[in-house]
Enzyme design. Structure first.
Site, PDB file in Angstrom:
ATOM      1  N   GLN A  97       3.075   9.897   1.104  1.00 34.60           N
ATOM      2  CA  GLN A  97       4.467   9.215   1.390  1.00 34.60           C
ATOM      3  C   GLN A  97       5.376   9.467   0.043  1.00 34.60           C
ATOM      4  O   GLN A  97       6.579   8.960   0.279  1.00 34.60           O
ATOM      5  CB  GLN A  97       4.070   7.605   1.491  1.00 34.60           C
ATOM      6  CG  GLN A  97       3.309   7.362   2.503  1.00 34.60           C
ATOM      7  CD  GLN A  97       3.322   5.883   2.704  1.00 34.60           C
ATOM      8  OE1 GLN A  97       2.515   5.019   2.049  1.00 34.60           O
ATOM      9  NE2 GLN A  97       4.265   5.202   3.296  1.00 34.60           N
ATOM     10  N   HIS A 150      -3.108   7.423   6.586  1.00 38.60           N
ATOM     11  CA  HIS A 150      -2.164   8.424   5.851  1.00 38.60           C
ATOM     12  C   HIS A 150      -2.638   9.727   5.466  1.00 38.60           C
ATOM     13  O   HIS A 150      -2.280  10.797   5.563  1.00 38.60           O
ATOM     14  CB  HIS A 150      -1.452   7.691   4.930  1.00 38.60           C
ATOM     15  CG  HIS A 150      -0.219   7.038   5.314  1.00 38.60           C
ATOM     16  ND1 HIS A 150       0.642   7.565   5.706  1.00 38.60           N
ATOM     17  CD2 HIS A 150       0.174   5.519   5.072  1.00 38.60           C
ATOM     18  CE1 HIS A 150       1.614   6.776   5.974  1.00 38.60           C
ATOM     19  NE2 HIS A 150       1.326   5.290   5.644  1.00 38.60           N
ATOM     20  N   GLY A 194       0.680  -1.049  -0.103  1.00 46.24           N
ATOM     21  CA  GLY A 194      -0.081   0.197  -0.068  1.00 46.24           C
ATOM     22  C   GLY A 194       0.991   1.296   0.095  1.00 46.24           C
ATOM     23  O   GLY A 194       2.025   1.247   0.396  1.00 46.24           O
ATOM     24  N   HIS A 251      -4.840   1.672   7.157  1.00 43.32           N
ATOM     25  CA  HIS A 251      -3.607   2.242   7.415  1.00 43.32           C
ATOM     26  C   HIS A 251      -3.387   3.509   6.299  1.00 43.32           C
ATOM     27  O   HIS A 251      -2.772   4.459   6.479  1.00 43.32           O
ATOM     28  CB  HIS A 251      -2.540   1.184   7.185  1.00 43.32           C
ATOM     29  CG  HIS A 251      -1.032   1.629   7.178  1.00 43.32           C
ATOM     30  ND1 HIS A 251      -0.073   1.328   7.948  1.00 43.32           N
ATOM     31  CD2 HIS A 251      -0.634   2.291   6.084  1.00 43.32           C
ATOM     32  CE1 HIS A 251       0.793   1.678   8.000  1.00 43.32           C
ATOM     33  NE2 HIS A 251       1.098   2.495   6.832  1.00 43.32           N
ATOM     34  N   GLU A 252      -3.889   3.378   4.966  1.00 39.34           N
ATOM     35  CA  GLU A 252      -3.711   4.222   3.915  1.00 39.34           C
ATOM     36  C   GLU A 252      -4.797   5.498   4.252  1.00 39.34           C
ATOM     37  O   GLU A 252      -4.323   6.313   4.019  1.00 39.34           O
ATOM     38  CB  GLU A 252      -3.916   3.549   2.617  1.00 39.34           C
ATOM     39  CG  GLU A 252      -3.046   2.314   2.243  1.00 39.34           C
ATOM     40  CD  GLU A 252      -1.586   2.893   2.535  1.00 39.34           C
ATOM     41  OE1 GLU A 252      -1.238   3.838   2.284  1.00 39.34           O
ATOM     42  OE2 GLU A 252      -1.037   1.669   2.774  1.00 39.34           O
ATOM     43  N   CYS A 286       5.486   0.329   7.886  1.00 42.34           N
ATOM     44  CA  CYS A 286       4.899   1.496   7.113  1.00 42.34           C
ATOM     45  C   CYS A 286       6.297   1.968   6.369  1.00 42.34           C
ATOM     46  O   CYS A 286       7.285   1.828   6.990  1.00 42.34           O
ATOM     47  CB  CYS A 286       4.561   2.583   7.811  1.00 42.34           C
ATOM     48  SG  CYS A 286       4.081   3.946   6.741  1.00 42.34           S
ATOM     49  N   LEU A 287       6.143   1.956   5.050  1.00 37.76           N
ATOM     50  CA  LEU A 287       7.282   2.458   4.091  1.00 37.76           C
ATOM     51  C   LEU A 287       8.085   3.667   4.477  1.00 37.76           C
ATOM     52  O   LEU A 287       9.211   3.811   4.053  1.00 37.76           O
ATOM     53  CB  LEU A 287       6.955   2.426   2.585  1.00 37.76           C
ATOM     54  CG  LEU A 287       6.492   1.199   1.938  1.00 37.76           C
ATOM     55  CD1 LEU A 287       5.943   1.293   0.572  1.00 37.76           C
ATOM     56  CD2 LEU A 287       7.509   0.011   1.901  1.00 37.76           C
TER      57      LEU A 287
HETATM   58 ZN   LIG Z   1       2.406   3.819   5.896  1.00 37.27          ZN
END
Ligand SMILES: [Zn+2]
Length: 169
Positions: free
Chosen positions: A50, A138, A45, A134-135, A92-93
């Site tokens: 991000q 963000h 995701g 999660h997204e 998380c990236l």
């Molecule tokens: Zn994330």
């Protein structure tokens, strides 16, 4: 193009993103680039903040290229239903190398627009439910670490600050 992933500490990750209003070729290109950037970073995701773009836009593929139908574009998503509970390790990236157990709803329904601006609803369970939450978080300027204990969060932040100082973040 592959975008570099913005890391924790960059204010773009902690402010609410702006709604997507134009569903044009530029948006289609951005969505393509977001999928490419997500795959390159080995994620399932990715939200636009991000990659430094404060738009209410995210891409998800919990199958990681296995199932074309699992490729989802979420523009202006809202969580419209949630039920149950699941606890799983989450990362998380934008916070690489860290993971924590996070308790979230098990089953979630979103309402979102696709790349053409058409509204749709989709229900996901387990990992997909987690990805929806999660997204969407963000896009509201919220990171998964807001769902862990203050003690764990402070410890993580302290470690990250150390990495920043060492120029390793
Ligand atoms: Zn994330």
């Amino acid at each position: 193009m592959i975008y570099p992933i913005v890391k924790f500490g960059n204010p773009v990750l902690e402010k609410p993103a702006e709604p997507v209003t134009e569903f044009n070729t530029e948006l289609k290109k951005l969505v393509e680039d977001m999928f490419a950037s997500m795959y390159e970073a080995k994620g399932v995701g990715l939200a636009a903040p991000q990659i430094g773009i404060s738009k209410r836009l995210a891409v998800i593929d919990v199958s990681f290229k296995e199932d074309p139908e699992a490729k989802l574009v979420l523009a202006n998503p809202e969580i419209i239903h949630k039920e149950g509970k699941q606890t799983q390790s989450e990362g998380c990236l934008s916070i690489p190398e860290f993971r924590e157990n996070v308790t979230r709803p098990k089953k979630v329904t979103i309402r979102a627009q696709d790349v053409n601006g058409n509204w749709y609803e989709k229900t996901g369970e387990d990992l997909l439910a987690r990805a929806f939450l999660h997204e969407t978080d963000h896009l509201n300027g919220k990171l998964y670490i807001s769902h862990i204990s203050a003690l764990k969060r402070d410890l993580m932040k302290r470690k990250i600050r150390k990495l920043m100082k060492a120029g390793e973040w």
